[in-house]
Write a protein that holds these residues in place. Structure first.
Motif, short mmCIF file in Angstrom:
data_model
loop_
_atom_site.label_atom_id
_atom_site.label_comp_id
_atom_site.label_asym_id
_atom_site.label_seq_id
_atom_site.Cartn_x
_atom_site.Cartn_y
_atom_site.Cartn_z
N SER A 299 1.79 -3.29 -0.31
CA SER A 299 3.03 -2.75 0.26
C SER A 299 4.08 -3.83 0.42
CB SER A 299 2.75 -2.09 1.61
OG SER A 299 2.37 -3.03 2.59
N GLY A 300 3.66 -5.00 0.90
CA GLY A 300 4.61 -6.10 1.04
C GLY A 300 5.14 -6.57 -0.30
N LEU A 301 4.25 -6.70 -1.28
CA LEU A 301 4.67 -7.11 -2.62
C LEU A 301 5.63 -6.09 -3.22
CD1 LEU A 301 1.20 -8.30 -4.00
CD2 LEU A 301 3.16 -9.77 -3.48
N LEU A 306 11.14 -4.35 -4.78
CA LEU A 306 12.30 -3.47 -4.75
C LEU A 306 13.54 -4.23 -4.30
CD1 LEU A 306 10.79 -0.23 -3.14
CD2 LEU A 306 11.37 -0.61 -5.55
N LEU A 307 13.37 -5.13 -3.34
CA LEU A 307 14.49 -5.92 -2.84
C LEU A 307 15.05 -6.84 -3.93
CD1 LEU A 307 15.77 -5.91 -0.03
CD2 LEU A 307 14.38 -7.90 0.55
N ARG A 308 14.14 -7.47 -4.66
CA ARG A 308 14.58 -8.37 -5.74
C ARG A 308 15.24 -7.61 -6.88
NH1 ARG A 308 9.55 -10.82 -4.57
NH2 ARG A 308 8.56 -9.73 -6.32
N SER A 312 18.55 -1.61 -1.76
CA SER A 312 18.93 -1.99 -0.39
C SER A 312 17.70 -2.31 0.44
CB SER A 312 19.71 -0.85 0.27
OG SER A 312 18.86 0.25 0.53
N LEU A 313 17.92 -3.06 1.50
CA LEU A 313 16.83 -3.38 2.43
C LEU A 313 16.24 -2.10 3.00
CD1 LEU A 313 15.30 -5.65 3.99
CD2 LEU A 313 17.03 -5.39 5.78
N THR A 314 17.09 -1.14 3.32
CA THR A 314 16.63 0.12 3.89
C THR A 314 15.70 0.85 2.93
OG1 THR A 314 18.69 0.34 5.16
CG2 THR A 314 17.39 2.35 4.82
N PHE A 315 16.10 0.96 1.68
CA PHE A 315 15.28 1.64 0.67
C PHE A 315 13.97 0.89 0.44
CE2 PHE A 315 13.95 2.56 -3.69
CZ PHE A 315 14.05 3.95 -3.74
N ALA A 316 14.05 -0.42 0.32
CA ALA A 316 12.87 -1.24 0.02
C ALA A 316 11.83 -1.19 1.12
CB ALA A 316 13.29 -2.70 -0.23
N ARG A 317 12.25 -1.02 2.36
CA ARG A 317 11.30 -0.95 3.47
C ARG A 317 10.81 0.48 3.73
NH1 ARG A 317 10.83 -6.08 2.38
NH2 ARG A 317 11.97 -7.53 3.73
N LYS A 318 11.69 1.47 3.58
CA LYS A 318 11.31 2.84 3.93
C LYS A 318 10.40 3.49 2.90
CE LYS A 318 15.09 4.30 6.96
NZ LYS A 318 16.12 5.35 7.19
#
Length: 447
Positions: A299-301, A306-308, A312-318
């Motif tokens: 999940s972290g990878l 997604l962030l790289r 967006s940060l929101t999309f990459a975390r949610k």
């Protein structure tokens, strides 16, 4: 021609230490769950009494979160974390030395010792969040947070079979002696290896520049920062008034309902509802844990990937949170199958989903005000670990009242659904929360 200095990679040693210490943290919590069926027989406990003993840890853990976060912000992560490891290990060791007591006295003493472990462990995960924010750029923070968060599963994979064997061979008390001694040794290893980025003897200028330019808060825990620290208590109200942060806090509570089912009642479920021996339950419990461990790292990878890629940060975390927690709801399917193999498959799938969705510590590292990362992490952990108080007791009453775990699994699944709603509806955009300045009378003086 200017030579290019290859950057060091000390930050990965730091996160490996966070994983080891956090694994010990969770193994100490789970030691009682592994021996719970044996304890019930030996001490004559019913399901409700066992539920209250399970919850003793979390009562203290929640109460001590805010003071623990303040201590971290005031005195730094290294020394407070070292004291935390030392004291929780001593209290764990003492649980294995209560054999001279009898009757109700042993129950009271175990409750008190488990309560004290909760106090001692309170600063650990907020410290993990602070250390990760200090050592890792934003694009690596999801991976780093998922590594230390995976310890909740790594602890079961590493220690559950060993503790089950020790319980069956020597008795439930020996688990506590073993875990306590390991923790005392690890305290000295921690003091030897952990420093802030600018103070670590193995960090070179290239790594320091890399993490600082990527958004790491490398000044955290430096002497200057500690000397300039001020009281952060007036800002708690601001955290509670933030819709984004409250959504994150409540979501973490709901996700942790599954965590605490796993840490407390899951081995009992395997023994009492599925007819396994304690030894077999210990080994079987490691299978869903291994799935959760793998998913937590992935999940972290995936989130950092997604962030790289420019999301967006929101999309990459949610995305991993919502998809993972949705998958975890298959745990309710265990109520409708009789095959033990299918039960283990569904449990493994549920814990894979929970592990994939459990990147809350990464989210709070992204969203917490930079001035009070320790206190914000403590608030986040307080909400999350209210589940450690409520879940064991509620499940204890459900099992005692119905004679079945069916309602307990439905309760866990319902909380997963609420977590999804929190992240989809309540949280909104994930971004760094900016504190408003206050004067000595706690009045806002500027934005």
């Amino acid at each position: 021609m200017k030579s290019i200095v290859k950057k060091s990679n000390v930050r990965w040693l730091i996160v490996f230490m966070l994983f080891l210490v956090s694994s010990l943290n969770y193994a100490d919590r789970a030691a009682m769950a592994v021996g719970a069926s044996s304890m019930q027989k030996e001490l004559g406990l019913n399901a409700v009494s066992l539920g209250y003993i399970f919850s003793a840890f979390s009562w203290a853990y929640v109460i001590a979160q805010i003071p623990g976060g303040w201590l971290l912000d005031r005195f730094g992560s290294k020394i407070i974390y070292a004291l935390s490891i030392a004291f929780w290990s001593i209290f764990t060791l003492c649980q294995g030395l209560v054999g001279f007591l009898t009757g109700g006295a042993i129950i009271v003493v175990l409750f008190i010792l488990r309560f004290m472990i909760g106090f001692a462990e309170a600063p650990a995960y907020p410290a993990n969040s602070r250390i990760t924010a200090a050592w890792f750029p934003a694009k690596e923070r999801g991976t780093a947070a998922s590594i230390f968060a995976s310890a909740q599963y790594g602890a079961t994979v590493l220690f559950s079979p060993i503790m089950a064997w020790m319980t069956q061979s020597y008795g439930w008390q020996e688990n506590f002696v073993m875990m306590g001694l390991i923790g005392i040794v690890l305290t000295f290893v921690w003091l030897k290896l952990i420093y802030s980025p600018k103070e670590h003897p193995k960090t070179n200028s290239a790594e320091l520049e890399y993490i600082e330019q990527g958004g790491a808060m490398v000044e955290m825990d430096t002497q200057t920062e500690k000397e300039n620290s001020e009281s952060k208590w007036p800002y708690i109200k601001q955290l509670l008034q933030s819709r984004m942060l409250m959504g994150i806090f409540i979501g973490q509570y709901c996700i942790n309902v599954l965590t605490y089912f796993f840490l407390t009642w899951f081995p009992v479920y395997l023994v009492q509802a599925r007819g396994m021996s304690i030894l077999k339950a210990g080994f079987v419990a490691s299978l869903p844990a291994l799935c959760g461990f793998t998913a937590q790292i992935l999940s972290g990878l995936f989130s950092d990937y997604l962030l790289r890629k420019g999301y967006s940060l929101t999309f990459a975390r949610k995305v991993p949170i919502v998809s993972g927690i949705l998958l975890s709801m298959v745990i309710v399917g265990c109520n409708y199958v009789s095959s033990v193999s299918l039960v283990i498959f569904l449990m493994s799938l549920a814990f894979f989903g929970k592990g994939f969705g459990a990147i809350g510590w990464c989210v709070i590292s992204d969203a917490a005000p930079k001035e009070i990362l320790g206190l914000s992490g403590a608030m986040f952990n307080s909400f999350g670990n209210l589940a450690g108080i409520i879940t064991p007791i509620v499940i204890g009453y459900i099992v005692h009242g119905t004679g079945s775990f069916n309602g307990a699994l439905a309760f866990v699944g319902a909380n997963a659904l609420v977590a999804i709603v929190c992240y989809l509806v309540v949280v909104g955009e994930i971004k760094r929360f900016e504190l408003k300045k206050v004067d000595q009378r706690n009045q806002i003086i500027s934005l």
